[in-house]
Design an enzyme around this catalytic site. Structure first.
Site, PDB file in Angstrom:
ATOM      1  N   GLU A 117      31.811  67.398  33.706  1.00  0.00           N
ATOM      2  CA  GLU A 117      32.171  68.401  34.697  1.00  0.00           C
ATOM      3  C   GLU A 117      30.974  68.622  35.621  1.00  0.00           C
ATOM      4  OE1 GLU A 117      33.882  72.972  35.086  1.00  0.00           O
ATOM      5  OE2 GLU A 117      33.471  72.156  33.110  1.00  0.00           O
ATOM      6  N   GLY A 257      25.072  75.753  29.750  1.00  0.00           N
ATOM      7  CA  GLY A 257      25.029  76.453  28.480  1.00  0.00           C
ATOM      8  C   GLY A 257      25.853  75.732  27.434  1.00  0.00           C
ATOM      9  N   ALA A 258      27.030  75.269  27.857  1.00  0.00           N
ATOM     10  CA  ALA A 258      27.928  74.552  26.950  1.00  0.00           C
ATOM     11  C   ALA A 258      29.053  73.967  27.785  1.00  0.00           C
ATOM     12  CB  ALA A 258      28.481  75.489  25.875  1.00  0.00           C
ATOM     13  N   GLU A 260      33.349  72.744  27.468  1.00  0.00           N
ATOM     14  CA  GLU A 260      34.553  72.948  26.670  1.00  0.00           C
ATOM     15  C   GLU A 260      35.388  71.705  26.431  1.00  0.00           C
ATOM     16  OE1 GLU A 260      35.907  73.905  30.993  1.00  0.00           O
ATOM     17  OE2 GLU A 260      34.098  74.128  29.783  1.00  0.00           O
ATOM     18  N   ASN A 261      34.800  70.513  26.505  1.00  0.00           N
ATOM     19  CA  ASN A 261      35.564  69.276  26.307  1.00  0.00           C
ATOM     20  C   ASN A 261      36.584  69.437  25.181  1.00  0.00           C
ATOM     21  OD1 ASN A 261      33.384  67.927  27.948  1.00  0.00           O
ATOM     22  ND2 ASN A 261      32.245  68.381  26.082  1.00  0.00           N
ATOM     23  N   HIS A 293      33.553  81.700  24.425  1.00  0.00           N
ATOM     24  CA  HIS A 293      33.924  81.282  25.781  1.00  0.00           C
ATOM     25  C   HIS A 293      34.465  79.856  25.795  1.00  0.00           C
ATOM     26  CE1 HIS A 293      33.440  81.198  30.236  1.00  0.00           C
ATOM     27  NE2 HIS A 293      33.238  79.910  30.017  1.00  0.00           N
ATOM     28  N   GLU A 294      33.733  78.945  25.169  1.00  0.00           N
ATOM     29  CA  GLU A 294      34.180  77.547  25.193  1.00  0.00           C
ATOM     30  C   GLU A 294      35.454  77.361  24.380  1.00  0.00           C
ATOM     31  OE1 GLU A 294      32.737  76.001  27.425  1.00  0.00           O
ATOM     32  OE2 GLU A 294      31.016  77.326  27.593  1.00  0.00           O
ATOM     33  N   HIS A 297      38.463  78.432  26.394  1.00  0.00           N
ATOM     34  CA  HIS A 297      38.834  77.447  27.411  1.00  0.00           C
ATOM     35  C   HIS A 297      39.941  76.507  26.914  1.00  0.00           C
ATOM     36  CE1 HIS A 297      36.627  77.815  31.070  1.00  0.00           C
ATOM     37  NE2 HIS A 297      35.430  77.716  30.528  1.00  0.00           N
ATOM     38  N   GLU A 316      37.214  79.661  35.019  1.00  0.00           N
ATOM     39  CA  GLU A 316      35.948  80.274  34.630  1.00  0.00           C
ATOM     40  C   GLU A 316      35.969  81.798  34.723  1.00  0.00           C
ATOM     41  OE1 GLU A 316      33.881  78.862  32.974  1.00  0.00           O
ATOM     42  OE2 GLU A 316      34.141  76.732  33.394  1.00  0.00           O
TER      43      GLU A 316
END
Length: 861
Positions: A117, A257-258, A260-261, A293-294, A297, A316
């Site tokens: 991304e 930060g991370a 979300e794959n 958060h991830e 997603h 987001e």
């Protein structure tokens, strides 16, 4: 540079429905074999144009026939005269070990990792690298079995085996169609922490957390946080996980930060690894928040994704709001709200006022990576929060249910989301939708006038022109609103326009009528920060203290005190004094909350330099910084006995991360920061450091020492640095403290720190900790009158941009916000921006921000 515009969106000429990848990992010659099932979208004769960058094309076939009429450019593979439906196979080689930008597939610290991304997949293989092309993926990863025992990709593992050459392979299948930005591959040698989660419908999901060797003891909290997030999403939104396995991998070299794959989240290690010795309470909070958060997603971003990158806030902003809800439920609603408001006021309002202003759904961009902003994320979350306020908890949930019902498995727009919300309410959201297209920070003016037997309170709005939009429209704004007198008595307006504590400001101006009272009525506006706006009203110190003492909303109470602190600092800016009655009022107000550690700790934090900048123009940095320092020092001196009493009243047993302990520990460390400014308390700070059994208190002591004299601080920093010299994540705190310390030789000190064995320009965490902390938070060093701080940052960015333009573009932000300062600082900052713009080979990431900032000069003058 090519500008991309939302208005120019066109559906893809082709769709890719199925993807089969076979990846043979090698440091400088990874082989990627891709088989794509492609269908023409509609009736047209367009060439097939696939995105691709830094790829070496070895082989290409269509339906097993060699293709020799293709064209390869720096950014694309172009094939004319293709059929309506066909299978395209390519073989490419790439060099992960030389990929320092950390986009696509890269090799760092012995780990292969992907970051796709926004547009990183085109660095792995040729593809329609856009979010509205969704396909199912089958991926087979080959790697050296001894060096890379772990081979991961999206979805469920379906097969594995060994090869005769000492390599092995694992095949993964993701049944859920996804855009290429959600593709992930990770390979390395990790420690593994496992668990299971049983969903609300009885399905057992395997949970796997991969961390660096020897760090397993720091992973349990992240795994527990994941299970809490999964349960919360089921309970609050009815959303269940949809694969057989959920994996999280922690890597040290990561720009974000991370990520979300789908089914394989890749995390920056700082948002996974935590135990009491190495992580602060804030770190624990961030781990839980980012893990959630991830995970969230999976539905708001993965199952329903963006049609194009201009819709980024669709996933987001919505997911930030959801993780904020989760964090408030897991910890504290008040502290969470104040934390988010500080981000909005310090960073998002500044972005609105700069050349980089844009709506939460932007209209144009040069580099997609520059969309990842506080406006898209945090203001986007505030817009979702306003919808939640307008619809109520049940109405918002109904709207979310409808959103998933309509759009599961689709790539959609922000308008689609609002439409789903519109379907469950009689409220017309057409006016509200302007929040998606209008940039800038609305200013809400509140005035009072006595007239006969009534008091008239007029509330009006205006949004100042921004760099990207000169003309503004009135917005639909839900304002938390109440009215009190000096004793705290509540009053209702005659017409009942304030309902359930909310005034709907849906026009330029609304006047509220109240029965006349003996004492002046005090409007209490923006309860719980109900909208991302600035409030302009004239309240004297007595009225601000009355709000603090009597308002029903704790956010309003905190905010009133922050406004009073701001006013006090402005007195020192003007070489005036703060009246004794105000000091007495502050002492009485704080004393009234001496056992309410949560509100007290928030109220004892003086507005930062960054926050103070938001209420000022033509800022003289030296004067404002000195005024703030004068106020906080006098605050500490005047209230030392009370602060010492609070400090001594807080007694904690062995470290536990639970909310009451977190609140008490925070209050104690905030108090210590004030006491640390006074030389007579240096022994207390030293004792706090020595007796600490956790990183929160250790860092609290260091920050307190940083406020005082240099010798005790340097001694503690030497001790800390020696103890943690082999732990990069902990040492980032040490780098950051050094970078934010105000000292005359700060630039030479930064240069020396860059030679530290644990510092690397290739590691974004290290760069952000040292260079980023200096640029964003070392007021006197960065804003040195001779411009040396600006020049230092620019020199570093020139070097950094050649390897990691994403991080460079983020770190240039303080320079692009020159508009707030006086002419002297403006000239020095723009001189360095011009230097950057002159650099040959400047990345699109940095070019866009710098060129827009300098272009804003002519429009601003």
């Amino acid at each position: 540079m090519q500008v991309k515009r939302r208005a120019d969106y066109q559906p893809p000429a082709f769709f890719i429905t199925n993807v089969e990848l076979t990846v043979h990992l090698h440091p400088h010659s990874t082989r990627v074999q891709s088989t794509l099932h492609i269908k023409r979208n509609g009736t047209h004769q367009h060439d097939l144009v696939l995105d691709g960058e830094q790829l070496n094309l070895v082989e290409i076939t269509i339906d097993n026939q060699t293709v020799d009429h293709h064209k390869v450019t720096d950014t694309a593979l172009i094939i004319p005269s293709v059929g309506d439906e066909f299978i395209l196979s390519t073989v490419c080689t790439i060099a992960p070990d030389s990929n320092k930008a950390l986009e696509g597939l890269y090799l760092s610290n012995g780990v292969y990792c992907t970051q796709c991304e926004a547009e990183g997949f085109r660095r792995i293989t040729y593809f329609l690298d856009r979010p509205d092309v969704l396909a199912t993926y089958q991926v087979t990863v080959h790697g050296d079995k001894k060096v890379l025992p772990t081979l991961l990709s999206n979805g469920n593992p379906v097969d594995k085996g060994d090869n005769d050459d000492g390599t092995h392979w694992v095949k993964w299948h993701d049944p859920h169609p996804k855009p290429s930005y959600l593709f992930a591959l990770v390979a390395g040698d990790f420690d593994l922490l496992t668990d299971t989660y049983t969903t609300m419908n009885g399905k057992q999901v395997a949970l796997e957390l991969y961390v660096d060797k020897g760090k397993l003891d720091r992973g349990q909290f992240a795994l527990d946080s994941l299970k809490r997030a999964m349960k919360w999403d089921e309970q609050v939104y009815g959303l269940e996980y949809d694969l057989e396995i959920y994996m999280v991998v922690a890597v040290d070299f990561f720009n974000m930060g991370a990520m979300e794959n789908k089914g394989l989240n890749v995390f920056n290690s700082k948002f996974v690894l935590a135990n009491p010795a190495t992580a602060t309470d804030e770190d624990f909070f961030n781990v839980e928040s980012v893990i959630a958060h991830e995970y969230f997603h999976n539905w708001t971003g993965n199952r329903v994704t963006c049609r194009d990158w201009f819709q980024l806030s669709l996933k987001e902003g919505l997911t930030v709001f959801r993780d904020q809800q989760f964090s408030a439920d897991m910890t504290s609603e008040l502290s969470n709200r104040i934390k988010h408001v500080r981000v909005i006021r310090e960073h998002q309002f500044a972005e609105d006022a700069s050349a980089m202003s844009h709506p939460i759904r932007p209209d144009e961009v040069i580099e997609m990576n520059n969309f990842y902003t506080v406006t898209v994320y945090d203001k986007g979350a505030e817009v979702i929060r306003m919808l939640h306020t307008l619809l109520g908890k049940d109405g918002f949930r109904a709207g979310m249910d409808e959103y998933f019902k309509r759009h599961d498995g689709q790539a959609v727009t922000c308008d689609d989301f609002v439409s789903a919300m519109q379907s469950v309410t009689d409220l017309n959201l057409t006016h509200f939708s302007k929040w998606y297209s209008q940039s800038g920070t609305p200013e809400i003016s509140v005035t009072r006038k006595r007239e006969g037997d009534k008091t008239l309170i007029t509330v009006s709005q205006r949004t100042p022109a921004t760099a990207d939009q000169q003309e503004k429209e009135d917005l639909f704004i839900p304002l938390g609103f109440s009215c009190i007198d000096a004793t705290g008595q509540q009053y209702q307006d005659r017409a009942g326009k304030v309902t359930n504590g909310i005034l709907l400001l849906d026009q330029q101006q609304i006047t509220l009528t109240y029965d006349q009272q003996e004492s002046e009525l005090i409007p209490v506006v923006l309860a719980n920060f109900s909208a991302p706006v600035r409030i302009k009203q004239s309240l004297d110190s007595t009225e601000l203290l009355a709000i603090f003492l009597h308002a029903n909303d704790d956010f309003n109470r905190w905010d009133a005190l922050q406004q009073l602190y701001d006013w006090c600092i402005s007195q020192y800016e003007a070489n005036q004094q703060v009246d004794e009655t105000i000091w007495e009022g502050l002492k009485s107000a704080l004393s009234s909350e001496k056992t309410n550690f949560e509100l007290l700790s928030e109220c004892l934090i003086i507005p930062s330099f960054e926050t103070l900048c938001q209420s000022r123009t033509n800022i003289n940095v030296e004067t404002l910084n000195a005024a703030r320092e004068q106020f906080v020092r006098e605050f500490a001196e005047r209230f030392e006995p009370e602060l010492l009493a609070i400090y001594q009243s807080i007694s904690l047993a062995d470290y536990h991360y639970d909310q009451q302990d977190v609140i008490a520990r925070r209050c104690k460390n905030v108090v210590l920061a004030h006491l640390g400014r006074l030389q007579q308390n240096s022994e207390l700070v030293q004792q706090h450091y020595t007796q600490s059994d956790n990183m929160t208190d250790t860092l609290g002591a260091l920050k307190a020492a940083q406020q005082g004299h240099s010798d005790p601080f340097n001694a503690l920093m030497d001790s800390f640095g020696e103890r943690w010299k082999s732990d990069p994540l902990v040492l980032d705190k040490w780098f950051s403290l050094h970078a934010t310390t105000e000292r005359e030789d700060i630039l030479s000190h930064l240069t020396m720190l860059q030679a530290h064995p644990q510092f690397s320009i290739e590691n974004p965490n290290r760069v952000r900790a040292l260079i980023g902390s200096f640029a964003f938070y070392n007021t006197s060093g960065f804003h040195a009158l001779d411009g040396s701080g600006y020049e230092y940052l620019t020199d570093y960015l020139i070097n950094l941009d050649s390897s990691n333009p994403q991080v460079a573009a983020r770190l240039v932000t303080p320079l692009t916000q020159w508009q707030r300062f006086n002419k002297h600082h403006q000239h020095k900052m723009k001189t360095q921006l011009a230097r950057l713009l002159e650099q040959e080979g400047l990345s699109n990431d940095v070019y866009e921000k710098v060129s827009k900032s300098l272009a804003y000069e002519s429009s601003a003058e």
